[in-house]
Design a protein around this motif. Structure first.
Motif, PDB file in Angstrom:
ATOM      1  N   LEU A 131     -85.483  14.828  16.171  1.00 40.16           N
ATOM      2  CA  LEU A 131     -85.849  16.231  16.114  1.00 40.16           C
ATOM      3  C   LEU A 131     -84.649  17.124  16.441  1.00 40.16           C
ATOM      4  O   LEU A 131     -84.423  18.149  15.781  1.00 40.16           O
ATOM      5  N   VAL A 132     -83.874  16.723  17.438  1.00 38.01           N
ATOM      6  CA  VAL A 132     -82.683  17.500  17.808  1.00 38.01           C
ATOM      7  C   VAL A 132     -81.647  17.454  16.686  1.00 38.01           C
ATOM      8  O   VAL A 132     -81.036  18.479  16.332  1.00 38.01           O
ATOM      9  N   ALA A 133     -81.427  16.266  16.115  1.00 38.84           N
ATOM     10  CA  ALA A 133     -80.463  16.136  15.018  1.00 38.84           C
ATOM     11  C   ALA A 133     -80.912  16.949  13.807  1.00 38.84           C
ATOM     12  O   ALA A 133     -80.092  17.580  13.131  1.00 38.84           O
ATOM     13  N   GLY A 134     -82.209  16.942  13.530  1.00 35.39           N
ATOM     14  CA  GLY A 134     -82.719  17.744  12.418  1.00 35.39           C
ATOM     15  C   GLY A 134     -82.503  19.232  12.652  1.00 35.39           C
ATOM     16  O   GLY A 134     -82.185  19.973  11.714  1.00 35.39           O
ATOM     17  N   ALA A 135     -82.658  19.673  13.913  1.00 38.30           N
ATOM     18  CA  ALA A 135     -82.398  21.073  14.238  1.00 38.30           C
ATOM     19  C   ALA A 135     -80.919  21.416  14.044  1.00 38.30           C
ATOM     20  O   ALA A 135     -80.576  22.516  13.588  1.00 38.30           O
ATOM     21  N   ALA A 136     -80.028  20.463  14.382  1.00 39.60           N
ATOM     22  CA  ALA A 136     -78.590  20.693  14.180  1.00 39.60           C
ATOM     23  C   ALA A 136     -78.257  20.818  12.694  1.00 39.60           C
ATOM     24  O   ALA A 136     -77.465  21.682  12.286  1.00 39.60           O
ATOM     25  N   SER A 163     -82.467  20.127   6.047  1.00 40.16           N
ATOM     26  CA  SER A 163     -83.062  19.543   7.250  1.00 40.16           C
ATOM     27  C   SER A 163     -84.325  18.755   6.929  1.00 40.16           C
ATOM     28  O   SER A 163     -84.582  17.695   7.527  1.00 40.16           O
ATOM     29  N   ALA A 164     -85.131  19.239   5.978  1.00 40.28           N
ATOM     30  CA  ALA A 164     -86.336  18.501   5.599  1.00 40.28           C
ATOM     31  C   ALA A 164     -85.968  17.150   4.993  1.00 40.28           C
ATOM     32  O   ALA A 164     -86.558  16.112   5.337  1.00 40.28           O
ATOM     33  N   ALA A 182     -73.813  13.759   7.750  1.00 41.38           N
ATOM     34  CA  ALA A 182     -73.468  12.363   8.038  1.00 41.38           C
ATOM     35  C   ALA A 182     -73.315  12.138   9.538  1.00 41.38           C
ATOM     36  O   ALA A 182     -73.750  11.108  10.075  1.00 41.38           O
ATOM     37  N   LEU A 183     -72.698  13.084  10.236  1.00 42.10           N
ATOM     38  CA  LEU A 183     -72.538  12.961  11.681  1.00 42.10           C
ATOM     39  C   LEU A 183     -73.888  12.954  12.381  1.00 42.10           C
ATOM     40  O   LEU A 183     -74.128  12.156  13.297  1.00 42.10           O
ATOM     41  N   ALA A 184     -74.793  13.834  11.939  1.00 38.88           N
ATOM     42  CA  ALA A 184     -76.131  13.857  12.526  1.00 38.88           C
ATOM     43  C   ALA A 184     -76.876  12.557  12.239  1.00 38.88           C
ATOM     44  O   ALA A 184     -77.571  12.011  13.108  1.00 38.88           O
ATOM     45  N   VAL A 214     -92.193  23.453  13.161  1.00 42.14           N
ATOM     46  CA  VAL A 214     -92.180  22.024  13.496  1.00 42.14           C
ATOM     47  C   VAL A 214     -91.673  21.814  14.920  1.00 42.14           C
ATOM     48  O   VAL A 214     -92.259  21.050  15.702  1.00 42.14           O
ATOM     49  N   GLY A 215     -90.584  22.496  15.279  1.00 39.14           N
ATOM     50  CA  GLY A 215     -90.029  22.330  16.620  1.00 39.14           C
ATOM     51  C   GLY A 215     -90.980  22.771  17.710  1.00 39.14           C
ATOM     52  O   GLY A 215     -91.131  22.077  18.736  1.00 39.14           O
ATOM     53  N   LEU A 216     -91.648  23.908  17.509  1.00 39.86           N
ATOM     54  CA  LEU A 216     -92.561  24.415  18.530  1.00 39.86           C
ATOM     55  C   LEU A 216     -93.777  23.510  18.709  1.00 39.86           C
ATOM     56  O   LEU A 216     -94.141  23.142  19.830  1.00 39.86           O
ATOM     57  N   VAL A 217     -94.408  23.132  17.604  1.00 43.14           N
ATOM     58  CA  VAL A 217     -95.620  22.309  17.692  1.00 43.14           C
ATOM     59  C   VAL A 217     -95.296  20.919  18.232  1.00 43.14           C
ATOM     60  O   VAL A 217     -95.978  20.407  19.134  1.00 43.14           O
TER      61      VAL A 217
END
Length: 352
Positions: A75-80, A200-201, A103-105, A52-55
């Motif tokens: 997208l960045v928060a999901g990666a975290a 993350s999903a 919760a922080l994300a 997902v991140g690459l595409v």
């Protein structure tokens, strides 16, 4: 349109290839599902996140599918959150740290200028609830990925209706990546999703749903958001009620989820996945139709009623009692008995 199709196809095959490639390193590093009778490498979550991140990143950088600042932050928060989940896959992490980090994300992506402070806090709580719900769905082969695909497609339709092209693109890529992962996760699974992928999903799907409902009336939005994740919500409710009634700790794992009880009724693992997928599709369909204004908002009440009836009915199905040393219907819970303990058990039986 053509780029969207190409991006989805690329994400599907990329996730499938990465899941296969990362399987062996996960086995060697010991990144395994501790609940399984056989070692199940948890490479699926990393494969989905990377695909997902690459595409999505390439589409944004090239300008073919710009995400925009809000979706880029999501997208960045999901990666975290995925990174936090990966730590939990490698070593045990207390639940409060997973909840707190999620919760922080969530607090970093909620659009407070549109929701207000109170609405924003409610949105943060709901995002955490859904993320934890998807993590709980990853208790067997197939359900988390299947429900994730259905939910991503539904929220993607809602985003497209709101002309949120970047968000719709991200969700279509996520749905495709989860489909690629399911090629390895259909029972009997060769790769697991793990906390990295499931948490993350759920986080991305819940946050995206909040974006699509900003500007709508709060009570109506609550109903639509619930219908989108009715299966995950029903699973959490069933587990909480079951463990409370049995006097067991809420955070202790056990074979008392939706999938486990459906297996006790005689369904195969593939059948359980199909049933949960169909249930998710019904809830998502109602949510989308209410969002588009094609049916009355009271339609979500039928989803809530159906979820409640299912929970109460399955609550009467007793979970399997041998949850300390494995479960015959899907993944096991707890360490496998060693050869020495098995010999000792036989000697105790022989000696009376």
């Amino acid at each position: 349109m053509l780029y969207g199709i190409a991006a989805a196809v690329t994400a599907l095959f990329l996730a499938a290839v990465l899941a296969a490639l990362l399987r062996l390193p996960a086995l060697r590093l010991g990144i395994l599902d501790r609940r399984c009778r056989r070692p199940l490498p948890l490479a699926g979550g990393a494969a989905v996140v990377l695909a997902v991140g690459l595409v999505a990143g390439v589409g944004d950088r090239t300008g073919l599918a710009p995400l925009g600042p809000d979706i880029g932050r999501l997208l960045v928060a999901g990666a975290a959150v995925a990174a936090l989940g990966l730590v939990a896959d490698v070593r045990r992490v207390k639940a409060r740290f997973l909840v707190g980090g999620t919760a922080l994300a969530a607090a970093c992506v909620v659009p407070y200028e549109e929701t207000g402070v109170l609405g924003g806090l409610l949105a943060v709580g709901w995002i955490v609830f859904v993320a934890v719900g998807f993590k709980a769905l990853d208790h067997a082969d197939g359900p988390a990925g299947t429900v994730g695909v259905v939910t991503a497609l539904g929220v993607g339709v809602m985003a497209a209706a709101e002309v949120m092209d970047g968000l719709a693109m991200l969700l279509s890529v996520l749905a495709a990546a989860l489909t690629g992962f399911l090629m390895h996760n259909w029972h009997p699974a060769r790769v697991g999703l793990g906390v990295c992928g499931s948490l993350s999903a759920g986080f991305v799907l819940a946050s995206a749903a909040v974006f699509t409902r900003t500007g709508h009336e709060l009570a109506s939005s609550a109903g639509v958001l619930f219908a989108l994740v009715a299966v995950a919500g029903a699973d959490l409710l069933l587990v909480v009620l079951s463990r409370r009634l049995a006097g067991r700790p809420l955070l202790r794992r056990g074979p008392d989820h939706l999938g486990h009880r459906l297996r006790r009724l005689g369904l195969t693992q593939q059948g359980v996945t199909v049933v949960l997928g169909v249930g998710s599709f019904c809830g998502v369909l109602v949510a989308v139709l209410v969002h588009l204004g094609w049916i009355a908002e009271s339609g979500v009440l039928w989803v809530a009623l159906g979820a409640l009836v299912a929970v109460l009915a399955l609550l009467c199905v007793k979970p399997h009692g041998h949850h300390l040393h494995g479960h015959p219907h899907g993944r096991s819970y707890g360490p496998r008995p060693t050869a020495s303990t098995q010999v000792g058990a036989r000697l105790r039986v022989r000696n009376g």
